[in-house]
Design a protein around this motif. Sequence first.
Motif: not given
Length: 438
Positions: A203-225
């Motif tokens: 939110a502060s940097t305007g860069d969502p890349s870390q969030v995107n990687r956490a919930i959009s990579d190829d590893e199947a599973g559950i990501v508690i947010c």
Amino acid sequence: MTIAFYADDFTGAVDSMLQYRRAGLTGVLSTGFHEESARADRSQEPGGALSCLGIGDTRQMPDVIGIAGVARSLTTSALDGEVRKAFALLAATGARVIQYKACSTVDSSPERGSLGRVCELAIEQFGPQPIAAVFAQPAFGRFTFFGHHFAAENGQVFRLDRQPTMSSHPVTPMAESELAVHLGAQTDLAISTLSWPILDSAASTGDPSQVNRAISDDEAGIVICDAFTEEHLEIIGRSIIAGVRSTDPRFVLGAGGISFGIGRAMEGEASSLPGSAGTADGPCLVLSGSRSPQTWAQIEAAVAQGWRCFDLRSRHAIAEAVAQHTAGHNTILQTTDPEGPNIVETEIVEGLATAGRMCLERRPKTRVILCGGDTCGAILRSLRIGMLKLTAAPWGNVVLCEGEGPRGRVEVVLKGGQMGHTGLFEDIKHGGGLNEAW
């Protein structure tokens, strides 16, 4: 891009549709897919799937298509059949984002309403993918902080395993606030946590890349947010939208908060719902299978205003309630009284539905209020009330809906046990009241 969801109870379905509408998206809610979708030849392509959901005119498609279900109250073996059928039907609509709408208090266990099993079924249907699990709904007093979940009750916020209602829930009592541990007992899928400092950084940097990687990579599973602000929800929603692929739909698990976050990311333009519902045309009828103290407080407040109240567990209660309602009195038939004996779920549904049918036959112009997340769906289906549309939002997260019943249009309010202020029933009768969600 169309969004579709299945809600594991009817009150949750209405709440999810309300949150999408708050974000500017239009929607329709089906209550009867279980009857039509059995016709496999009609449900394998978009036109047939939409027809099965009761959407006949596709010239003006809604932004959101919802199915109101009952999986929260089902055993894990029974859940499989309900959810598999719903997922196949939603996939056939062509929706690019599909949500399993779960309660913001994460009601589930390995034996009943298993959200872990739901995620396994989603991966089977929609392909391997990380599943964002978002149960926070700040506007409703639900927050996730470092993977632990919190829920408000009577103005005070409790850790979920210490919240008065959920810690002693009669079906799925909550003994654990750490969501990875709670869901980990329901599945062997990998579970990780996206903590709030990453969201704040985005939110502060305007860069969502870390969030995107956490919930959009190829590893199947559950990501508690984690999430405890609507800004957090919107960041997660944007990452979900950004992760949509050209092949499999994007699947997300969560409460009305993530519905709002996804809706905000879609930047819809639908007008707000009216803040007044108008006075009821006839007497109101409350059918309550809830055992929540909040519902009981609402019942007591209505009785103090002259509403007639009958306990389903008492002899002749149905006949007496029907007679009073037929005579034009606002009437309550309930199993909520904490001093009353326990009663099995099937008897609650059968008794309340029987009374509801008789009352609607005698006085069709009735504003029906259904209380209890686990019983609302079964009663509504038994009353054969089909497609629901939201018509007004005067009472926070409790809204007025319009449905089609065997005798025409029916006004319906669906209320989970902990939802609504103490004077809710009188406000539903008169059509005004609180307007917190808008």
